[in-house]
Design an enzyme around this catalytic site. Structure first.
Site, PDB file in Angstrom:
ATOM      1  N   HIS A 196       0.817  -1.208   0.000  1.00  7.73           N
ATOM      2  CA  HIS A 196       0.000   0.000   0.000  1.00  7.73           C
ATOM      3  C   HIS A 196       0.856   1.267   0.000  1.00  7.73           C
ATOM      4  O   HIS A 196       0.397   2.327  -0.404  1.00  7.73           O
ATOM      5  CB  HIS A 196      -1.005  -0.023   1.151  1.00  7.73           C
ATOM      6  CG  HIS A 196      -2.128  -0.963   0.872  1.00  7.73           C
ATOM      7  ND1 HIS A 196      -2.185  -2.220   1.391  1.00  7.73           N
ATOM      8  CD2 HIS A 196      -3.203  -0.844   0.049  1.00  7.73           C
ATOM      9  CE1 HIS A 196      -3.258  -2.841   0.924  1.00  7.73           C
ATOM     10  NE2 HIS A 196      -3.901  -2.025   0.113  1.00  7.73           N
ATOM     11  N   ARG A 303     -10.479   3.333  -1.315  1.00  7.14           N
ATOM     12  CA  ARG A 303      -9.913   2.627  -0.145  1.00  7.14           C
ATOM     13  C   ARG A 303     -10.155   3.474   1.106  1.00  7.14           C
ATOM     14  O   ARG A 303      -9.290   4.255   1.510  1.00  7.14           O
ATOM     15  CB  ARG A 303      -8.410   2.419  -0.331  1.00  7.14           C
ATOM     16  CG  ARG A 303      -8.027   1.443  -1.429  1.00  7.14           C
ATOM     17  CD  ARG A 303      -6.513   1.244  -1.447  1.00  7.14           C
ATOM     18  NE  ARG A 303      -6.117   0.086  -2.213  1.00  7.14           N
ATOM     19  CZ  ARG A 303      -5.686   0.122  -3.472  1.00  7.14           C
ATOM     20  NH1 ARG A 303      -5.589   1.263  -4.122  1.00  7.14           N
ATOM     21  NH2 ARG A 303      -5.330  -0.995  -4.095  1.00  7.14           N
ATOM     22  N   ARG A 339     -15.342   1.048  -0.902  1.00  4.08           N
ATOM     23  CA  ARG A 339     -15.010  -0.231  -0.269  1.00  4.08           C
ATOM     24  C   ARG A 339     -15.062  -0.046   1.249  1.00  4.08           C
ATOM     25  O   ARG A 339     -14.498   0.914   1.775  1.00  4.08           O
ATOM     26  CB  ARG A 339     -13.613  -0.678  -0.667  1.00  4.08           C
ATOM     27  CG  ARG A 339     -13.193  -1.897   0.144  1.00  4.08           C
ATOM     28  CD  ARG A 339     -11.901  -2.464  -0.302  1.00  4.08           C
ATOM     29  NE  ARG A 339     -10.761  -1.719   0.178  1.00  4.08           N
ATOM     30  CZ  ARG A 339      -9.505  -2.001  -0.179  1.00  4.08           C
ATOM     31  NH1 ARG A 339      -9.270  -2.971  -1.041  1.00  4.08           N
ATOM     32  NH2 ARG A 339      -8.497  -1.308   0.291  1.00  4.08           N
ATOM     33  N   GLU A 438     -10.790 -11.554  -3.807  1.00  3.45           N
ATOM     34  CA  GLU A 438      -9.345 -11.426  -3.605  1.00  3.45           C
ATOM     35  C   GLU A 438      -8.782 -12.569  -2.764  1.00  3.45           C
ATOM     36  O   GLU A 438      -7.622 -12.563  -2.391  1.00  3.45           O
ATOM     37  CB  GLU A 438      -8.982 -10.062  -3.017  1.00  3.45           C
ATOM     38  CG  GLU A 438      -9.839  -9.596  -1.871  1.00  3.45           C
ATOM     39  CD  GLU A 438      -9.497  -8.164  -1.405  1.00  3.45           C
ATOM     40  OE1 GLU A 438      -8.542  -7.563  -1.896  1.00  3.45           O
ATOM     41  OE2 GLU A 438     -10.210  -7.678  -0.516  1.00  3.45           O
ATOM     42  N   ASN A 461      -4.288  -7.848  -6.331  1.00  3.83           N
ATOM     43  CA  ASN A 461      -3.100  -7.711  -5.464  1.00  3.83           C
ATOM     44  C   ASN A 461      -3.111  -8.799  -4.397  1.00  3.83           C
ATOM     45  O   ASN A 461      -2.116  -9.467  -4.156  1.00  3.83           O
ATOM     46  CB  ASN A 461      -3.090  -6.349  -4.768  1.00  3.83           C
ATOM     47  CG  ASN A 461      -3.133  -5.208  -5.754  1.00  3.83           C
ATOM     48  OD1 ASN A 461      -2.770  -5.380  -6.900  1.00  3.83           O
ATOM     49  ND2 ASN A 461      -3.581  -4.048  -5.313  1.00  3.83           N
ATOM     50  N   ASP A 462      -4.261  -8.933  -3.760  1.00  2.00           N
ATOM     51  CA  ASP A 462      -4.365  -9.965  -2.732  1.00  2.00           C
ATOM     52  C   ASP A 462      -4.590 -11.339  -3.347  1.00  2.00           C
ATOM     53  O   ASP A 462      -4.060 -12.324  -2.862  1.00  2.00           O
ATOM     54  CB  ASP A 462      -5.509  -9.628  -1.759  1.00  2.00           C
ATOM     55  CG  ASP A 462      -5.048  -8.606  -0.728  1.00  2.00           C
ATOM     56  OD1 ASP A 462      -3.946  -8.776  -0.186  1.00  2.00           O
ATOM     57  OD2 ASP A 462      -5.786  -7.639  -0.488  1.00  2.00           O
ATOM     58  N   ARG A 472       2.844 -10.012  -0.442  1.00  2.00           N
ATOM     59  CA  ARG A 472       2.932  -8.906  -1.404  1.00  2.00           C
ATOM     60  C   ARG A 472       3.885  -7.802  -0.960  1.00  2.00           C
ATOM     61  O   ARG A 472       4.174  -6.886  -1.730  1.00  2.00           O
ATOM     62  CB  ARG A 472       1.538  -8.337  -1.714  1.00  2.00           C
ATOM     63  CG  ARG A 472       0.875  -7.646  -0.548  1.00  2.00           C
ATOM     64  CD  ARG A 472      -0.597  -7.381  -0.832  1.00  2.00           C
ATOM     65  NE  ARG A 472      -0.850  -6.038  -1.323  1.00  2.00           N
ATOM     66  CZ  ARG A 472      -2.065  -5.502  -1.414  1.00  2.00           C
ATOM     67  NH1 ARG A 472      -3.142  -6.203  -1.081  1.00  2.00           N
ATOM     68  NH2 ARG A 472      -2.231  -4.290  -1.860  1.00  2.00           N
ATOM     69  N   CYS A 509      -9.809  -4.358  -9.867  1.00  2.00           N
ATOM     70  CA  CYS A 509      -9.330  -3.114  -9.258  1.00  2.00           C
ATOM     71  C   CYS A 509      -7.944  -3.268  -8.649  1.00  2.00           C
ATOM     72  O   CYS A 509      -7.428  -2.346  -8.040  1.00  2.00           O
ATOM     73  CB  CYS A 509     -10.319  -2.596  -8.224  1.00  2.00           C
ATOM     74  SG  CYS A 509     -10.539  -3.721  -6.840  1.00  2.00           S
TER      75      CYS A 509
END
Ligand code: PEP
Ligand code: MG
Length: 584
Positions: A196, A303, A339, A438, A461-462, A472, A509
């Protein structure tokens, strides 16, 4: 004419751009204070040093308090009242003086031990207030020790001149605080592309390099460097030849960027007329200006947890409502997908006292946290529902692992709806509610989830980190983090098929959505929406406009028989190069 020898450090470029400037090495200074024996006769001098350090620390805290009060507000500056109490704590100070006389060691060593014990005792008591005091003591101890050792106590916001920030690591909450007018670029020893911190750097448009291993030790404040966020390079004392080459590169990049700005008003439609919604990811309401400038079709991922970080108290329903409404108004006529809170993993809020976990990404994160802290969750859900009265708000839950969690979240959502109805507060009864996909279990059971949502948004990403079991954030295994792994492609395909079988739309996303080499792959897999960092939107738009459905379908057919991520990536790259070479 540069004289000192040029030296290069190779890491991973995570936020594009080139910066040149002076280094500031940020060291949070958790290291042990030096220790030495002292003579009886030195004790008065040590006490005097201690008193001077306490006075200096008090002055620094007051100064910081005033600065924060002016820039953010008196409420947030209130956090420093507790810090002031620590500097004046007689029990703590007396114990330091007693131990000093007894043990005859230098005062920074004595103070660090006494304060450490004090903080540890408080942190072990089952009382949130006292645990919070332990954190205050930890912060103030660092500052006092700095002052005792004659170092300037610097924090990330205290450097008033433009610089390139180098640190061993930066938490997303640190990055969120960076002043982009002063931080020209940053680089860290650890980290990877989908942390992040890296995502935040792209949002802030700050060039960044991570995974440099020991740059924070090798570099010193004051060094002159060039940071290349495209290629993940740091060049110390760049030679005249290097500076010339980078000057040329910057001219070329600017030309391409200028061409792309003309795309702002155009649609993300393929050559054969297939429209793919191209929206942007944001972290804070202030990012909306960039969303507009880059011509995104609304917000595909907001986010919201960044609104909670760096706050001394949980944001209220009113504060959240105001932020969500502001974003929804700025996005109109397009929509914004809010989200729900995704705290945990690498994002923490100190007020919430989330326990330290061995595997935070597999732990008490996101929806798991919200389903237990129903008070925190409901405050947010009410704020989102109220913002939906304007009509263009959608909502999605992060980290859904199966339908049970989805149902439990929806029960709480329904409670909030009932409360608002009873209170006569307006909200949209038809707000779309979706699930992020995810976690591999969610992708594999997407057909079950599809019966109870309005849409899916794939958080690659996840999804990648959990599917390939590759952290990650960890630069040592970053080479294993492969978006084109056949397993990832299968999971995306399963999700799209499950959604389309019920006439639902599905977006991506995660960072894959902003990678133009992968645009043909995602279009070929049938994804309906791409949501990328705002700065990547023009390039993705240009890529979509240059592609046609047949070429994307052909790519999917061609990779059927390929068995490695590298081979599939090469095929994607070939299609991308055939259609938009100028972007690569
Ligand atoms: C993802 O996991 O892909 C995602 C979009 O969420 P985040 O990066 O915030 O975890
Ligand atoms: Mg995620």
């Amino acid at each position: 004419m540069s004289t000192a020898e040029e030296k290069r450090f190779q890491g991973t470029g995570v936020s594009p751009g080139i910066a040149r400037g002076t280094v500031f090495v940020y060291r949070p200074d958790d290291e042990a204070a030096p220790s030495r024996r002292i003579e009886e006769s030195e004790i008065p001098e040590e006490i005097a040093r201690f008193e001077t350090a306490l006075i200096a620390t008090r002055a620094q805290i007051l100064e910081m308090q005033q600065r924060i009060a002016e820039s953010i507000g008196a409420k947030d500056a209130g956090i420093f009242d507790a810090h002031l109490l620590v500097v004046e704590d007689r029990t703590l100070i007396d114990e330091v003086l007693r131990t000093l006389a007894r043990d005859k060691m230098n005062v920074e060593h004595i103070f660090q031990n006494v304060a450490g014990r004090y903080a540890k005792t408080l942190s072990e008591i089952d009382d949130p207030y006292l645990r919070e005091r332990a954190l205050d003591i930890h912060d103030v101890t660092r500052r006092i020790i700095h002052n005792l050792m004659g170092k300037e106590a610097r924090d990330l916001s205290s450097i008033g001149t433009p610089h390139i920030l180098i640190a061993h690591n930066l938490a997303p909450s640190d990055t969120a605080q960076l002043d982009r007018t002063l931080v020209l670029a940053f680089a860290t020893d650890v980290g990877s592309k989908t942390s992040h911190t890296a995502i935040m750097a792209r949002s802030l448009n700050i060039p960044a390099v991570v995974g440099l291993h020991d740059a924070s030790v090798q570099l010193s404040s004051g060094d002159h460097i060039l940071l290349d966020g495209y290629n993940g390079l740091i060049i110390v004392n760049p030679s005249d030849q290097t500076l010339w080459e980078y000057g040329e590169l910057e001219i070329k990049k600017t030309e391409v960027e200028e061409k792309l700005t003309h795309l702002r008003e155009t649609a993300s439609t393929t050559l054969d007329g297939r429209h793919v919604i191209l929206s942007a990811n944001i972290e804070l309401p202030g990012d909306m200006e960039q969303v507009r400038q880059n011509g995104a079709e609304g917000v595909g991922l907001y986010r919201t947890e960044f609104f909670y970080l760096n706050k001394s108290e949980l944001p209220t329903e009113e504060e959240q409502y105001a932020a969500y409404r502001q974003v929804a108004e700025a996005a109109a006529p397009h929509s914004v997908i809010i989200r729900t809170l995704d705290l945990g993993g690498d994002k923490f809020m100190s007020t919430l006292h989330m326990p330290e976990e061995l595997n935070p990404f597999l732990g008490w994160r996101a929806i798991r946290f919200c389903l237990e802290r129903v008070d925190v969750f409901k405050t947010q859900l009410r704020a989102i529902l109220r913002a939906s009265a304007g009509g263009n708000v959608k909502m999605m839950y992060p980290m859904i692992s199966g339908v049970d969690e989805l149902r439990r979240a929806n029960v709480i959502l329904e409670e909030c709806r009932a409360e608002l109805r009873a209170e006569g507060v307006p909200f949209s009864e038809t707000m779309e509610v979706g699930a992020m996909i995810e976690i591999p279990s969610a992708a594999i059971s997407a057909d079950i989830l599809a019966k109870e949502v309005s849409f899916f948004s794939i958080g690659t990403n996840d999804l990648i980190q959990y599917s390939i079991a590759v952290d990650r954030l960890n630069e040592h295994i970053a080479h294993l983090y492969e978006p084109t792994h056949p397993a990832i492609i299968r999971l995306i395909r399963m999700t799209v098929e499950a959604a389309h079988a019920r006439n639902l739309w599905v977006g991506v996303c995660g960072e894959m959505a902003g990678d133009i080499v992968l645009t043909p792959l995602l279009l070929g897999l049938g994804v309906d929406e791409l949501s990328a960092g705002a700065a990547s939107v023009p390039r993705v738009k240009r890529a979509v406009q240059a592609l046609d459905s047949a070429a994307c379908a052909q790519l999917i057919a061609d990779i059927q028989h390929l068995d490695t991520a590298t081979a599939i990536l090469a095929q994607c790259d070939a299609v991308a190069r055939a259609h938009y070479p100028e972007l690569l």
